[in-house]
Write a protein that holds these residues in place. Structure first.
Motif, PDB file in Angstrom:
ATOM      1  N   GLY A 167      43.756  38.731  47.867  1.00  0.00           N
ATOM      2  CA  GLY A 167      44.411  39.641  48.798  1.00  0.00           C
ATOM      3  C   GLY A 167      43.507  40.173  49.882  1.00  0.00           C
ATOM      4  O   GLY A 167      43.967  40.591  50.932  1.00  0.00           O
ATOM      5  N   LEU A 168      42.243  40.150  49.616  1.00  0.00           N
ATOM      6  CA  LEU A 168      41.325  40.690  50.611  1.00  0.00           C
ATOM      7  C   LEU A 168      40.766  39.611  51.513  1.00  0.00           C
ATOM      8  O   LEU A 168      40.065  39.890  52.463  1.00  0.00           O
ATOM      9  N   SER A 169      41.059  38.423  51.153  1.00  0.00           N
ATOM     10  CA  SER A 169      40.558  37.298  51.940  1.00  0.00           C
ATOM     11  C   SER A 169      39.043  37.312  52.036  1.00  0.00           C
ATOM     12  O   SER A 169      38.485  37.080  53.102  1.00  0.00           O
ATOM     13  N   ILE A 170      38.441  37.586  50.962  1.00  0.00           N
ATOM     14  CA  ILE A 170      36.997  37.496  50.936  1.00  0.00           C
ATOM     15  C   ILE A 170      36.612  36.299  50.094  1.00  0.00           C
ATOM     16  O   ILE A 170      37.421  35.787  49.335  1.00  0.00           O
ATOM     17  N   ARG A 171      35.383  35.908  50.219  1.00  0.00           N
ATOM     18  CA  ARG A 171      34.969  34.718  49.486  1.00  0.00           C
ATOM     19  C   ARG A 171      35.027  34.951  47.989  1.00  0.00           C
ATOM     20  O   ARG A 171      34.844  36.063  47.505  1.00  0.00           O
ATOM     21  N   LEU A 172      35.276  33.875  47.341  1.00  0.00           N
ATOM     22  CA  LEU A 172      35.543  33.966  45.916  1.00  0.00           C
ATOM     23  C   LEU A 172      34.366  34.537  45.139  1.00  0.00           C
ATOM     24  O   LEU A 172      34.534  35.379  44.246  1.00  0.00           O
ATOM     25  N   GLY A 173      33.200  34.093  45.471  1.00  0.00           N
ATOM     26  CA  GLY A 173      32.022  34.539  44.727  1.00  0.00           C
ATOM     27  C   GLY A 173      31.877  36.050  44.741  1.00  0.00           C
ATOM     28  O   GLY A 173      31.908  36.706  43.686  1.00  0.00           O
ATOM     29  N   PRO A 174      31.729  36.600  45.924  1.00  0.00           N
ATOM     30  CA  PRO A 174      31.632  38.053  46.006  1.00  0.00           C
ATOM     31  C   PRO A 174      32.864  38.745  45.428  1.00  0.00           C
ATOM     32  O   PRO A 174      32.745  39.791  44.795  1.00  0.00           O
ATOM     33  N   ALA A 175      33.995  38.109  45.647  1.00  0.00           N
ATOM     34  CA  ALA A 175      35.233  38.723  45.165  1.00  0.00           C
ATOM     35  C   ALA A 175      35.186  38.878  43.654  1.00  0.00           C
ATOM     36  O   ALA A 175      35.568  39.920  43.094  1.00  0.00           O
ATOM     37  N   LEU A 176      34.730  37.840  42.999  1.00  0.00           N
ATOM     38  CA  LEU A 176      34.652  37.909  41.540  1.00  0.00           C
ATOM     39  C   LEU A 176      33.694  39.006  41.107  1.00  0.00           C
ATOM     40  O   LEU A 176      33.984  39.782  40.193  1.00  0.00           O
ATOM     41  N   LYS A 177      32.567  39.050  41.792  1.00  0.00           N
ATOM     42  CA  LYS A 177      31.602  40.084  41.437  1.00  0.00           C
ATOM     43  C   LYS A 177      32.181  41.460  41.682  1.00  0.00           C
ATOM     44  O   LYS A 177      32.028  42.377  40.877  1.00  0.00           O
ATOM     45  N   ILE A 178      32.784  41.568  42.798  1.00  0.00           N
ATOM     46  CA  ILE A 178      33.350  42.865  43.151  1.00  0.00           C
ATOM     47  C   ILE A 178      34.372  43.298  42.127  1.00  0.00           C
ATOM     48  O   ILE A 178      34.395  44.445  41.687  1.00  0.00           O
ATOM     49  N   TYR A 179      35.187  42.350  41.752  1.00  0.00           N
ATOM     50  CA  TYR A 179      36.222  42.735  40.794  1.00  0.00           C
ATOM     51  C   TYR A 179      35.610  43.056  39.440  1.00  0.00           C
ATOM     52  O   TYR A 179      35.858  44.109  38.866  1.00  0.00           O
ATOM     53  N   GLU A 180      34.810  42.142  38.953  1.00  0.00           N
ATOM     54  CA  GLU A 180      34.301  42.308  37.597  1.00  0.00           C
ATOM     55  C   GLU A 180      33.339  43.486  37.485  1.00  0.00           C
ATOM     56  O   GLU A 180      33.351  44.214  36.513  1.00  0.00           O
ATOM     57  N   ARG A 181      32.504  43.612  38.473  1.00  0.00           N
ATOM     58  CA  ARG A 181      31.460  44.628  38.352  1.00  0.00           C
ATOM     59  C   ARG A 181      31.849  45.984  38.915  1.00  0.00           C
ATOM     60  O   ARG A 181      31.220  46.987  38.604  1.00  0.00           O
ATOM     61  N   HIS A 182      32.804  45.957  39.755  1.00  0.00           N
ATOM     62  CA  HIS A 182      33.102  47.229  40.409  1.00  0.00           C
ATOM     63  C   HIS A 182      34.533  47.712  40.217  1.00  0.00           C
ATOM     64  O   HIS A 182      34.760  48.762  39.637  1.00  0.00           O
ATOM     65  N   VAL A 183      35.421  46.927  40.715  1.00  0.00           N
ATOM     66  CA  VAL A 183      36.813  47.373  40.654  1.00  0.00           C
ATOM     67  C   VAL A 183      37.227  47.627  39.209  1.00  0.00           C
ATOM     68  O   VAL A 183      37.748  48.687  38.858  1.00  0.00           O
ATOM     69  N   LYS A 184      36.953  46.641  38.418  1.00  0.00           N
ATOM     70  CA  LYS A 184      37.338  46.745  37.015  1.00  0.00           C
ATOM     71  C   LYS A 184      36.648  47.942  36.360  1.00  0.00           C
ATOM     72  O   LYS A 184      37.255  48.722  35.633  1.00  0.00           O
ATOM     73  N   VAL A 185      35.384  48.043  36.659  1.00  0.00           N
ATOM     74  CA  VAL A 185      34.606  49.121  36.055  1.00  0.00           C
ATOM     75  C   VAL A 185      35.106  50.478  36.523  1.00  0.00           C
ATOM     76  O   VAL A 185      35.283  51.401  35.729  1.00  0.00           O
ATOM     77  N   LEU A 186      35.348  50.541  37.778  1.00  0.00           N
ATOM     78  CA  LEU A 186      35.864  51.800  38.311  1.00  0.00           C
ATOM     79  C   LEU A 186      37.200  52.148  37.673  1.00  0.00           C
ATOM     80  O   LEU A 186      37.457  53.293  37.293  1.00  0.00           O
ATOM     81  N   GLN A 187      38.010  51.147  37.584  1.00  0.00           N
ATOM     82  CA  GLN A 187      39.340  51.385  37.009  1.00  0.00           C
ATOM     83  C   GLN A 187      39.219  51.804  35.554  1.00  0.00           C
ATOM     84  O   GLN A 187      39.848  52.750  35.104  1.00  0.00           O
ATOM     85  N   ARG A 188      38.389  51.068  34.869  1.00  0.00           N
ATOM     86  CA  ARG A 188      38.255  51.369  33.451  1.00  0.00           C
ATOM     87  C   ARG A 188      37.722  52.778  33.278  1.00  0.00           C
ATOM     88  O   ARG A 188      38.212  53.567  32.491  1.00  0.00           O
ATOM     89  N   THR A 189      36.689  53.059  34.037  1.00  0.00           N
ATOM     90  CA  THR A 189      36.105  54.390  33.964  1.00  0.00           C
ATOM     91  C   THR A 189      37.153  55.452  34.249  1.00  0.00           C
ATOM     92  O   THR A 189      37.282  56.433  33.537  1.00  0.00           O
ATOM     93  N   HIS A 190      37.869  55.158  35.279  1.00  0.00           N
ATOM     94  CA  HIS A 190      38.871  56.131  35.687  1.00  0.00           C
ATOM     95  C   HIS A 190      39.912  56.355  34.599  1.00  0.00           C
ATOM     96  O   HIS A 190      40.215  57.486  34.230  1.00  0.00           O
ATOM     97  N   PHE A 191      40.417  55.256  34.114  1.00  0.00           N
ATOM     98  CA  PHE A 191      41.514  55.410  33.155  1.00  0.00           C
ATOM     99  C   PHE A 191      41.035  55.896  31.793  1.00  0.00           C
ATOM    100  O   PHE A 191      41.751  56.598  31.085  1.00  0.00           O
ATOM    101  N   LEU A 192      39.837  55.533  31.476  1.00  0.00           N
ATOM    102  CA  LEU A 192      39.297  56.064  30.228  1.00  0.00           C
ATOM    103  C   LEU A 192      39.147  57.574  30.335  1.00  0.00           C
ATOM    104  O   LEU A 192      39.483  58.328  29.428  1.00  0.00           O
ATOM    105  N   ASP A 193      38.657  57.960  31.470  1.00  0.00           N
ATOM    106  CA  ASP A 193      38.505  59.392  31.680  1.00  0.00           C
ATOM    107  C   ASP A 193      39.849  60.093  31.608  1.00  0.00           C
ATOM    108  O   ASP A 193      39.976  61.189  31.069  1.00  0.00           O
ATOM    109  N   GLU A 194      40.749  59.398  32.183  1.00  0.00           N
ATOM    110  CA  GLU A 194      42.074  59.986  32.211  1.00  0.00           C
ATOM    111  C   GLU A 194      42.591  60.178  30.802  1.00  0.00           C
ATOM    112  O   GLU A 194      43.160  61.211  30.458  1.00  0.00           O
TER     113      GLU A 194
END
Length: 406
Positions: free
Chosen positions: A375-402
């Motif tokens: 959806g962001l039209s970014i390259r797959l490599g960075p996208a995977l990193k971004i998702y796995e290392r950041h987005v997912k983590v942020l989400q998890r952190t957020h929802f766990l906190d919640e």
DNA sequence: CTCTGCGCACGTC
DNA sequence: GACGTGCGCAGAG
């Protein structure tokens, strides 16, 4: 998000049509996909719509009719217009939209090439709608308050694809889209808006918009509903994304005057390619405890809290904020915050994509894997990193906190 | 009838 | 001159 299968089919079809020198219009695309794969025209249409939103496919008005381009294969013509519109650094110029789609050399990047492609004939279809002009203006205005307008709608709009339903797409029956478009449109469109030489006019001529896929109704329907009165089309961030010269200026400017008090210069880690000069200031401003290369969940939390501190005017030492605060803050992250975050995380280019798509904290929490990957039209490599290392983590952190908070 | 291939003209760079 | 695009035509299935 479009289904990969359809994505392939459609791109393949467009390529095929192109190779046999036939105009890749909706009609032909639908027909060929149906013939080859048995997919219903409506479905194809909907998927195509999604691809357009994802900027995998570009919809252009060429010689008075609608054409679709495989964004990954649009190479031609350099950036005369880029040069005119916004001078870029050599790096950027070399790869203006690397930020974007990873497919074979930056599909999205091609968007801007595409836009510059045919100033004479090839016109973004979306330009036909008033909304586009609003978008243009919005883009311009983004300098001042680009992050302000961060509405989840942007993501929703994009996600709308994933979720399904853009039935509005279906309406664009294969032939209607094409035939409804009188060749005169582009003329009136051009003359009606702005002087050809003005940057907005250039953008208007050159931007390819996905929102236009199914004429007016599509551009205004769901997205508008998603966004609210003033948010309307700006949440369909692609237009800005398809106008890198605008976007980059916007982002760069904004990055430099980040409201949160620390600029991208200040924040960008040493490992980031851009704005390196500011890395020292960065550490002064926030004393980030991490190297971007080892960005972990801890770092995420640190950043969140640091962000929090800065925003709340606290001092750097008070990073002992509660995770609760963290959670709240994530929700309150503006588009600029999100962009800064990824810039800091070592993804300055991809941060632009987040910015372009107007991903704010709330939107970030809603993002799915496919959203990040495609959806962001970014390259797959960075996208995977971004998702796995950041987005997912942020989400998890957020929802766990919640959960903890409940 | 539909699909395909391609000559050719046109426009941009 | 190179290249991208697509109209319009002819041939194949």
């Amino acid at each position: 998000m479009s289904e990969p299968m359809y994505r392939e089919w459609i791109l393949e079809t467009i390529d095929s049509l192109r190779s046999r020198k036939a105009r890749p219009d909706l009609d032909r695309i639908c027909r060929m996909v149906r013939r080859r794969h048995g997919s219903e025209a409506e479905r194809t249409c909907a998927e195509l719509d999604k691809l357009i939103r994802e900027q995998t496919v570009l919809k252009v008005n060429y010689k008075g009719s609608v054409s679709y381009r495989n964004a990954a294969k649009v190479h031609r013509r350099s950036r005369k217009r880029d040069d005119r519109a916004t001078r870029r650094s050599p790096t950027e110029d070399a790869d203006p939209w690397d930020v974007s789609n990873g497919d074979s050399g930056g599909a999205l990047g091609l968007v801007d090439r595409e836009e510059t492609a045919d100033p004479e004939d090839e016109v973004p279809v979306s330009m036909e709608t008033d909304s586009t002009i609003e978008e243009e203006e919005e883009v311009e205005g983004a300098d001042e308050d680009g992050h302000e307008g961060s509405s989840p709608g942007g993501v929703d709009a994009v996600k709308g694809g994933s979720g399904d339903t853009h039935p509005q797409s279906a309406p664009c029956s294969p032939s209607s889209t094409v035939s409804d478009r009188p060749p005169t449109i582009k003329t009136s469109r051009r003359s009606s808006s702005l002087p050809p030489s003005s940057p907005p006019a250039l953008r208007q001529k050159e931007c390819v918009s996905d929102t236009a896929f199914c004429p007016a109704e599509d551009g205004l329907s769901e997205m508008e509903r998603n966004t609210g009165p003033e948010g309307n089309l700006k949440t369909v961030a692609q237009p800005s994304g398809t106008c890198p010269w605008v976007q980059e200026r916007t982002i760069e400017d904004e990055m430099k005057t980040e409201d949160s008090g620390f600029t991208s210069d200040q924040l960008v880690p040493d490992c980031a390619d851009e704005s390196r000069e500011g890395s020292e200031r960065k550490s002064q401003a926030l004393s980030f405890p991490f190297e971007c290369a080892q960005y972990t969940e801890m770092n995420v939390a640190s950043y969140v809290m640091a962000q929090d501190n800065v925003k709340n005017g606290q001092k750097n030492g008070q990073v002992s904020a509660k995770m609760d605060t963290t959670r709240q803050n994530l929700l309150f992250w503006s588009v600029a915050d999100v962009a800064s975050y990824f810039t800091i995380a070592g993804f300055p280019e991809q941060a632009l994509a987040f910015r372009t798509q107007e991903i704010d904290g709330k939107s970030l929490l809603l993002m799915q894997r496919s959203d990040v990957l495609t959806g962001l039209s970014i390259r797959l490599g960075p996208a995977l990193k971004i998702y796995e290392r950041h987005v997912k983590v942020l989400q998890r952190t957020h929802f766990l906190d919640e959960e903890d908070g409940l």
